[in-house]
Design a protein around this motif. Sequence first.
Motif, PDB file in Angstrom:
ATOM      1  N   LYS A  60      26.908  31.212  57.943  1.00  0.00           N
ATOM      2  CA  LYS A  60      26.475  31.703  59.252  1.00  0.00           C
ATOM      3  C   LYS A  60      25.301  32.642  59.023  1.00  0.00           C
ATOM      4  O   LYS A  60      25.374  33.533  58.168  1.00  0.00           O
ATOM      5  CB  LYS A  60      27.602  32.462  59.951  1.00  0.00           C
ATOM      6  CG  LYS A  60      28.843  31.628  60.243  1.00  0.00           C
ATOM      7  CD  LYS A  60      28.620  30.697  61.411  1.00  0.00           C
ATOM      8  CE  LYS A  60      29.913  29.998  61.798  1.00  0.00           C
ATOM      9  NZ  LYS A  60      29.719  29.054  62.927  1.00  0.00           N
ATOM     10  N   MET A  61      24.237  32.461  59.782  1.00  0.00           N
ATOM     11  CA  MET A  61      23.025  33.233  59.570  1.00  0.00           C
ATOM     12  C   MET A  61      22.553  33.897  60.855  1.00  0.00           C
ATOM     13  O   MET A  61      22.670  33.317  61.930  1.00  0.00           O
ATOM     14  CB  MET A  61      21.918  32.319  59.021  1.00  0.00           C
ATOM     15  CG  MET A  61      22.127  31.912  57.573  1.00  0.00           C
ATOM     16  SD  MET A  61      21.339  30.333  57.155  1.00  0.00           S
ATOM     17  CE  MET A  61      22.693  29.205  57.476  1.00  0.00           C
ATOM     18  N   GLY A  62      21.998  35.092  60.728  1.00  0.00           N
ATOM     19  CA  GLY A  62      21.494  35.771  61.911  1.00  0.00           C
ATOM     20  C   GLY A  62      20.818  37.080  61.577  1.00  0.00           C
ATOM     21  O   GLY A  62      20.944  37.607  60.471  1.00  0.00           O
ATOM     22  N   LEU A  63      20.076  37.586  62.562  1.00  0.00           N
ATOM     23  CA  LEU A  63      19.430  38.893  62.466  1.00  0.00           C
ATOM     24  C   LEU A  63      19.956  39.741  63.633  1.00  0.00           C
ATOM     25  O   LEU A  63      19.375  39.751  64.721  1.00  0.00           O
ATOM     26  CB  LEU A  63      17.900  38.751  62.545  1.00  0.00           C
ATOM     27  CG  LEU A  63      17.229  37.998  61.392  1.00  0.00           C
ATOM     28  CD1 LEU A  63      15.730  37.831  61.654  1.00  0.00           C
ATOM     29  CD2 LEU A  63      17.443  38.719  60.054  1.00  0.00           C
ATOM     30  N   PRO A  64      21.068  40.449  63.428  1.00  0.00           N
ATOM     31  CA  PRO A  64      21.732  41.160  64.532  1.00  0.00           C
ATOM     32  C   PRO A  64      21.225  42.587  64.765  1.00  0.00           C
ATOM     33  O   PRO A  64      21.856  43.360  65.492  1.00  0.00           O
ATOM     34  CB  PRO A  64      23.187  41.185  64.066  1.00  0.00           C
ATOM     35  CG  PRO A  64      23.086  41.284  62.574  1.00  0.00           C
ATOM     36  CD  PRO A  64      21.864  40.481  62.195  1.00  0.00           C
ATOM     37  N   ALA A  68      25.200  26.617  59.771  1.00  0.00           N
ATOM     38  CA  ALA A  68      24.408  25.971  58.730  1.00  0.00           C
ATOM     39  C   ALA A  68      23.743  24.714  59.273  1.00  0.00           C
ATOM     40  O   ALA A  68      22.579  24.419  58.963  1.00  0.00           O
ATOM     41  CB  ALA A  68      25.292  25.636  57.539  1.00  0.00           C
ATOM     42  N   LYS A  69      24.473  23.970  60.096  1.00  0.00           N
ATOM     43  CA  LYS A  69      23.931  22.743  60.682  1.00  0.00           C
ATOM     44  C   LYS A  69      22.704  23.044  61.535  1.00  0.00           C
ATOM     45  O   LYS A  69      21.677  22.351  61.454  1.00  0.00           O
ATOM     46  CB  LYS A  69      25.002  22.045  61.519  1.00  0.00           C
ATOM     47  CG  LYS A  69      24.560  20.727  62.128  1.00  0.00           C
ATOM     48  CD  LYS A  69      25.702  20.077  62.916  1.00  0.00           C
ATOM     49  CE  LYS A  69      25.246  18.766  63.554  1.00  0.00           C
ATOM     50  NZ  LYS A  69      26.365  18.135  64.325  1.00  0.00           N
ATOM     51  N   GLU A  70      22.790  24.080  62.377  1.00  0.00           N
ATOM     52  CA  GLU A  70      21.657  24.455  63.217  1.00  0.00           C
ATOM     53  C   GLU A  70      20.512  24.988  62.375  1.00  0.00           C
ATOM     54  O   GLU A  70      19.337  24.714  62.648  1.00  0.00           O
ATOM     55  CB  GLU A  70      22.103  25.507  64.241  1.00  0.00           C
ATOM     56  CG  GLU A  70      20.997  26.044  65.142  1.00  0.00           C
ATOM     57  CD  GLU A  70      20.382  25.013  66.072  1.00  0.00           C
ATOM     58  OE1 GLU A  70      19.368  25.338  66.708  1.00  0.00           O
ATOM     59  OE2 GLU A  70      20.901  23.882  66.164  1.00  0.00           O
ATOM     60  N   ALA A  71      20.827  25.758  61.340  1.00  0.00           N
ATOM     61  CA  ALA A  71      19.785  26.287  60.453  1.00  0.00           C
ATOM     62  C   ALA A  71      19.022  25.156  59.778  1.00  0.00           C
ATOM     63  O   ALA A  71      17.803  25.219  59.612  1.00  0.00           O
ATOM     64  CB  ALA A  71      20.405  27.208  59.403  1.00  0.00           C
TER      65      ALA A  71
END
Length: 260
Positions: free
Chosen positions: A130-134, A171-174
Amino acid sequence: MTYKNILITTDNKVTTITIHRPSKLNALNMATIEELHQAFAQVSQDKQTQVIVLTGSGDKAFVAGADIAEFAGFSVQEGIQLAAHGQESLFNFIENLNLPVIAAINGFALGGGLELAMACHIRVASENAKMGLPEVSLGVIPGYGGTQRLPQLIGKGRALEMIMTASMVSAKEAHRTGLVNHVVAPTELLAFCNGMAQKIVPNSPVAIGMAIDAVNANFKEGENGFETEIKAFGKCFGTDDFKEGTTAFLEKRKAVFSGK
């Protein structure tokens, strides 16, 4: 050098640097950033290393973010210094290394963790990543290059959406947006990255370093990427690797590059 927060192993010309703060989900504090700088500097001088794989210990997190408790009370000037030093000593340092760096993203890559992965040259994610810039949810913005590298990878609109909503992506969206190059099963992540590294190892280290410089030049203010490419292309003609590569081709054999 002895490290407290990272582990280093080398095998078949591939060095794996593992961020090892499992109790903190491998969160980046200032000590870990400094250790990573020292490790990358050390490994980049190691003639036995031609590719670096960067990952986090365990299967829960690559890097879950920055260690917020460390800077919650900082002043404006301290905040500026924190971002400037981090970018110069680690994130820009990795991006500009002439050794390829592959990020093996296992689990969460948030905030400084995603920024660290984006500074690497290639990104491979496990299916559970899971990836993000929160950062805006904490009243701050990404400070380790996130506002610059994310738009370069996925485009301005998608980057602003991720940053302003503070949302995580799968991951799929990334992979769909180009944030990561590949998505693999968690159990296959390191093996896949090592397999990719072994495809890089036989090629000319000199040429690879120049290719990294040329690609990076396109994103640097005041630099003309085409001019950088032309000059680097010409410099290749003066290297031992060029002589070996062309000779091997003409002699119908595999090249054995010296990296000179």
